[in-house]
Design a protein around this motif. Structure first.
Motif, PDB file in Angstrom:
ATOM      1  N   ALA A 223       0.822  -1.220   0.000  1.00 23.49           N
ATOM      2  CA  ALA A 223       0.000   0.000   0.000  1.00 23.49           C
ATOM      3  C   ALA A 223       0.855   1.270   0.000  1.00 23.49           C
ATOM      4  CB  ALA A 223      -0.931  -0.008   1.204  1.00 23.49           C
ATOM      5  N   GLY A 225       3.211   1.746  -2.238  1.00 27.11           N
ATOM      6  CA  GLY A 225       3.649   2.016  -3.610  1.00 27.11           C
ATOM      7  C   GLY A 225       4.900   1.263  -4.005  1.00 27.11           C
ATOM      8  N   ALA A 239       1.107   4.206  -4.071  1.00 35.04           N
ATOM      9  CA  ALA A 239       0.067   3.303  -4.570  1.00 35.04           C
ATOM     10  C   ALA A 239      -1.175   4.124  -4.893  1.00 35.04           C
ATOM     11  CB  ALA A 239      -0.259   2.259  -3.505  1.00 35.04           C
ATOM     12  N   ASP A 252       1.622  -9.607  -9.103  1.00 37.45           N
ATOM     13  CA  ASP A 252       1.637 -10.057 -10.504  1.00 37.45           C
ATOM     14  C   ASP A 252       1.027  -8.985 -11.413  1.00 37.45           C
ATOM     15  OD1 ASP A 252       2.585 -12.443  -9.446  1.00 37.45           O
ATOM     16  OD2 ASP A 252       0.568 -13.277  -9.279  1.00 37.45           O
TER      17      ASP A 252
HETATM   18  P1  ATP Z   1       1.166 -10.607  -3.881  1.00 36.43           P
HETATM   19  O1  ATP Z   1       2.283 -11.584  -3.522  1.00 36.43           O
HETATM   20  O2  ATP Z   1      -0.007 -10.656  -2.954  1.00 36.43           O
HETATM   21  O3  ATP Z   1       0.753 -10.679  -5.305  1.00 36.43           O
HETATM   22  P2  ATP Z   1       3.233  -8.654  -3.512  1.00 36.43           P
HETATM   23  O4  ATP Z   1       3.654  -8.757  -2.074  1.00 36.43           O
HETATM   24  O5  ATP Z   1       4.072  -9.299  -4.543  1.00 36.43           O
HETATM   25  O6  ATP Z   1       1.732  -9.133  -3.667  1.00 36.43           O
HETATM   26  P3  ATP Z   1       2.657  -5.890  -3.060  1.00 36.43           P
HETATM   27  O7  ATP Z   1       3.858  -5.074  -2.759  1.00 36.43           O
HETATM   28  O8  ATP Z   1       1.743  -6.253  -1.950  1.00 36.43           O
HETATM   29  O9  ATP Z   1       3.105  -7.146  -3.921  1.00 36.43           O
HETATM   30  O10 ATP Z   1       1.776  -5.113  -4.121  1.00 36.43           O
HETATM   31  C1  ATP Z   1       2.262  -4.810  -5.403  1.00 36.43           C
HETATM   32  C2  ATP Z   1       1.752  -3.466  -5.819  1.00 36.43           C
HETATM   33  O11 ATP Z   1       0.309  -3.474  -5.825  1.00 36.43           O
HETATM   34  C3  ATP Z   1       2.147  -2.329  -4.883  1.00 36.43           C
HETATM   35  O12 ATP Z   1       3.423  -1.816  -5.235  1.00 36.43           O
HETATM   36  C4  ATP Z   1       1.029  -1.340  -5.120  1.00 36.43           C
HETATM   37  O13 ATP Z   1       1.264  -0.592  -6.286  1.00 36.43           O
HETATM   38  C5  ATP Z   1      -0.188  -2.247  -5.357  1.00 36.43           C
HETATM   39  N1  ATP Z   1      -0.886  -2.434  -4.077  1.00 36.43           N
HETATM   40  C6  ATP Z   1      -0.682  -3.388  -3.138  1.00 36.43           C
HETATM   41  N2  ATP Z   1      -1.493  -3.195  -2.073  1.00 36.43           N
HETATM   42  C7  ATP Z   1      -2.233  -2.085  -2.346  1.00 36.43           C
HETATM   43  C8  ATP Z   1      -3.261  -1.362  -1.647  1.00 36.43           C
HETATM   44  N3  ATP Z   1      -3.694  -1.733  -0.449  1.00 36.43           N
HETATM   45  N4  ATP Z   1      -3.794  -0.276  -2.269  1.00 36.43           N
HETATM   46  C9  ATP Z   1      -3.387   0.115  -3.497  1.00 36.43           C
HETATM   47  N5  ATP Z   1      -2.422  -0.528  -4.195  1.00 36.43           N
HETATM   48  C10 ATP Z   1      -1.841  -1.602  -3.631  1.00 36.43           C
END
Ligand code: ATP
Length: 310
Positions: A223, A225, A239, A252
């Motif tokens: 969240a 970004g 984000a 992904d």
């Molecule tokens: P996952 O393994 O669940 O697919 P991840 O841990 O690889 O996720 P995150 O960093 O959680 O990846 O999320 C990737 C991107 O998605 C973030 O950089 C952001 O841009 C967007 N994102 C994640 N959570 C939120 C949120 N609560 N609100 C808005 N955008 C989000």
């Protein structure tokens, strides 16, 4: 073909409450690489997914779904050595989702270099791999090593899965790949799995990867970004603010947006903007990939909350 990706795609069952209490589940498909493939296909890019599914009905579901999304399956096939893998998503409390795998011995765990190297001919503009695939077994790990060594530009999403392997084994497998990578995408707590052990801060890890020849290092912060680094610039993007429906698949979706920006020749800020936008679509909708945008929908999040598009 613009992008080749490969890995395991499973049947996915989603329960709204504790699985041990029974009740209904929704059936779909899920896989880190195929989520990226669907995201790219929806944005109008030519993308190929290679891999093995079981010779069973859920394997048919995987292939049918990817085909319906416009993903090229020339190098995907059913294999009798194991079943299609299964992943269960359990909505436990609030936004917390528990993930349960039944994938040991699946057809996809028999993937080998011979299954993926032919898919690199003719060479795609980009190969996308994740750290999930080498965790599936020696054959898939060898397939990743061989494909990464093929000389095409490669994007690696570290995507650590603690249920599949430990951090030390992941690091020992992923670090030797670093010098052949063009783009590294990692969460802030995953960078150490691909950067040299001697680097101990995020800054040092990014610098070490860029020194090793990686052109772009992208750090995801949920969240908060993301940050993109190249040899000449560092860009932070927040984000997009959305109401969270289901965070699974955000990473992904983010990668699909980033690679789409690369293929469209956007600059680093533009790539990251597209990445956080597509990531936000995943977060704001249920399912790994179902809510991902088409190209004409990319601007939808700019609409005022509560607006109706007629
Ligand atoms: P996952 O393994 O669940 O697919 P991840 O841990 O690889 O996720 P995150 O960093 O959680 O990846 O999320 C990737 C991107 O998605 C973030 O950089 C952001 O841009 C967007 N994102 C994640 N959570 C939120 C949120 N609560 N609100 C808005 N955008 C989000």
């Amino acid at each position: 073909m613009s992008v080749l990706t490969f890995g395991e795609t499973m049947a996915a069952l989603r329960a709204d409450g504790p699985i041990r209490l029974g009740g209904g589940m929704r059936l779909s498909v899920a896989g880190a690489e195929s989520n990226v493939a669907i995201g790219l296909a929806r944005l109008g890019h030519r993308v190929r997914w290679a891999g093995l599914v079981g010779d069973d009905e859920t394997g048919e579901l995987v292939l049918r779904t990817l085909r319906a999304e416009g993903v090229d399956l020339t190098h995907a096939r059913a294999d009798r050595r194991g079943p299609t893998g299964l992943v269960l998503f359990e909505r436990r409390v609030g936004e917390l989702t528990r993930v349960i795998y039944h994938r040991a011995g699946s057809a996809a765990s028999f993937l080998s270099p011979g299954d993926v190297l032919p898919a690199l001919d003719p060479a795609p503009a980009l190969l996308h791999v994740t750290g999930v695939t080498p965790a599936l077994g020696p054959g898939p790990a060898e397939a990743v090593r061989a494909a990464v060594a093929s000389g095409v530009p490669v994007c690696l999403d570290v995507n650590h899965r603690a249920r599949l392997w430990d951090r030390a084994t992941a690091a020992a497998t992923l670090r030797p790949l670093a010098s052949a990578l063009t783009v590294v995408v990692a969460s802030d707590d995953e960078l150490d799995l691909v950067a040299p052990a001697a680097a101990t801060t995020e800054r040092d890890r990014v610098a070490a990867l860029l020194d090793a020849g990686v052109r772009e290092v992208v750090v995801k912060r949920g969240a908060d970004g993301a940050t993109g680094h190249t040899a000449t610039e560092t860009v932070d993007v927040p984000a997009r603010r959305v109401r969270v429906a289901d965070v699974v698949g955000a990473g992904d979706a983010f990668v699909a947006g980033y690679l789409s920006g690369m293929l469209d020749d956007l600059d680093l800020s533009g790539r990251l903007e597209r990445a956080v936008t597509v990531g936000a679509f995943a977060v704001a909708s249920t399912g790994d990939w179902e809510g991902l945008p088409t190209r004409s929908e990319l601007g939808l999040l700019d609409s005022l909350p509560g607006s109706v598009i007629r």
